[in-house]
Write a protein that holds these residues in place. Structure first.
Motif, short mmCIF file in Angstrom:
data_model
loop_
_atom_site.label_atom_id
_atom_site.label_comp_id
_atom_site.label_asym_id
_atom_site.label_seq_id
_atom_site.Cartn_x
_atom_site.Cartn_y
_atom_site.Cartn_z
N LYS A 47 8.79 -1.97 7.23
CA LYS A 47 8.78 -2.17 5.91
C LYS A 47 7.44 -2.36 5.47
O LYS A 47 6.64 -2.98 6.27
CB LYS A 47 9.37 -3.69 5.80
N SER A 48 6.95 -1.80 4.43
CA SER A 48 5.53 -1.97 4.03
C SER A 48 5.35 -3.33 3.71
O SER A 48 6.28 -4.07 3.06
CB SER A 48 5.34 -1.28 2.88
N VAL A 49 4.17 -4.15 3.75
CA VAL A 49 3.99 -5.61 3.80
C VAL A 49 3.45 -5.86 2.46
O VAL A 49 2.29 -5.11 1.92
CB VAL A 49 3.10 -6.10 5.01
N ASP A 74 0.74 -1.11 -0.08
CA ASP A 74 -0.03 -0.07 -0.08
C ASP A 74 0.82 1.21 0.04
O ASP A 74 1.88 1.19 0.66
CB ASP A 74 -0.86 0.15 1.26
N PRO A 75 0.55 2.06 -0.65
CA PRO A 75 1.41 3.33 -0.97
C PRO A 75 1.34 4.46 0.07
O PRO A 75 2.28 5.38 0.68
CB PRO A 75 1.09 4.23 -2.25
N ASN A 112 -2.00 -2.61 8.04
CA ASN A 112 -0.69 -2.72 7.17
C ASN A 112 0.39 -1.60 7.24
O ASN A 112 -0.25 -0.24 7.36
CB ASN A 112 -0.97 -2.73 5.75
N VAL A 113 1.62 -1.68 7.44
CA VAL A 113 2.34 -0.74 7.01
C VAL A 113 2.53 -0.37 5.54
O VAL A 113 2.63 -1.28 4.49
CB VAL A 113 3.92 -1.24 7.47
#
Length: 339
Positions: free
Chosen positions: A264-266, A213-214, A250-251
């Protein structure tokens, strides 16, 4: 009983499982927002997984149930009625096509700007309900989830020992916040027959392809139907057991940048379910379009450098939406090429 419609059938993507039975993630980080250790657990979860589950989140179950009911009724409408909500360009109703670059999935959705006046949303009367009830349910739910997002982001800042406490949450609560809300409906996907032979049972049709996800964070709630998977640090895909009373967080890419890679984005995806309909509701907490995104100086360790170039959310959003779902969207903004 609400019977939900199916998206049009065309060419869809399949993934092959390493095992016929899915591997379920048994150690999902769990954060109780009412407990004193919430801030430290959030930080650890964001470092280890980029993903966690939240309980005692403060979102009334009545608000959740009400919106889910209205959303199910909306998706049960004939296709031509759903299209009256407006084509997904980007906001409105979409069917199968995800984004503008060729990604497809076994999904239909309604994408909304949370700063818009939902009274302007064109909705047809649904069974015994009316459009005003849907709009009211949207406002009540989004208000509650936005409040939860602010609490989580404040706890995150506390856990990282950075000031001011609202360094993250102020971006979401800003009147110009570019946060969006998405309702995803994944109809049941029965096995198809080919020359009288069932498909390989170890294959699954993609409902929503792998991506990160941005935005800063995303808050997800779904009904009691499986399908969500996340990618672990070693690249293994694991299924997340459904939990209709909790939220999953979510990150996003923007938070990865602001923490200089500490979080860290997942990467995640959704597989179609053969027997049951899946309905998910996601609040994407985003900053204002003109907000500059860069690593926070307090999170750049001594002797280390910033891993990312500074950019505005508008610049990153424009770049991200010009890519395919599975692309590494941050690579164009990295100072040091990934090894």
């Amino acid at each position: 009983m609400v019977v939900l419609s199916k998206p049009n059938t065309e060419k869809y993507t399949y993934v092959r499982n390493s095992k016929p039975a899915p591997i379920f993630l048994s150690n999902i980080p769990l954060v109780d927002l009412s407990k004193p250790d919430a801030k430290s657990l959030i930080v650890k979860a964001c470092e280890d997984f980029g993903f966690f589950k939240v309980v005692n989140h403060g979102v009334p179950m009545d608000a959740i149930t009400r919106l889910e009911y209205e959303a199910a009724n909306f998706f049960s409408l004939p296709l031509h009625e759903k299209h009256k909500a407006g084509p997904a360009n980007p906001f409105g109703y979409g069917n199968k096509h995800i984004g503008r670059n060729g990604d497809t999935g076994w999904v239909e959705y309604l994408l909304l700007n949370t700063n818009q006046d939902f009274n302007s949303l064109k909705l047809s009367p649904v069974s015994e309900n009316n459009p005003e009830k849907f709009r009211s349910a949207l406002n009540e739910y989004i208000t509650a989830v936005r409040k939860m997002a602010r609490e989580i982001l404040d706890l995150m800042a506390e856990g990282l020992n950075i000031q001011p406490k609202n360094v993250f949450s102020r971006l979401v609560t800003d009147k110009q916040s570019d946060s969006v809300f998405r309702l995803n409906h994944y109809p049941p996907c029965p096995e198809l027959a080919m020359n009288g032979v069932k498909e390989d049972p170890t294959e699954n049709k993609i409902g929503f392809g792998e991506h990160t996800d941005p935005q800063i964070i995303a808050l997800l709630r779904s009904n009691n139907t499986s399908g969500l998977q996340i990618s672990l640090r070693d690249g293994t895909w694991v299924s997340v057991p459904p939990d209709q009373s909790s939220f999953f967080v979510n990150v996003g890419d923007s938070l990865q940048v602001m923490t200089n890679g500490r979080f860290k984005s997942v990467k995640h995806r959704v597989l179609a379910n053969q027997f049951k309909s899946r309905l998910s509701m996601i609040y994407f907490a985003g900053p204002p379009l003109n907000q500059k995104i860069a690593p926070l100086p307090s999170l750049i360790l001594t002797g280390k450098e910033s891993l990312y170039k500074e950019f505005t959310w508008f610049e990153y959003k424009t770049s991200a939406y010009g890519t395919r779902l599975a692309d590494n969207r941050l690579c164009h903004f990295e100072r040091i090429a990934a090894s």
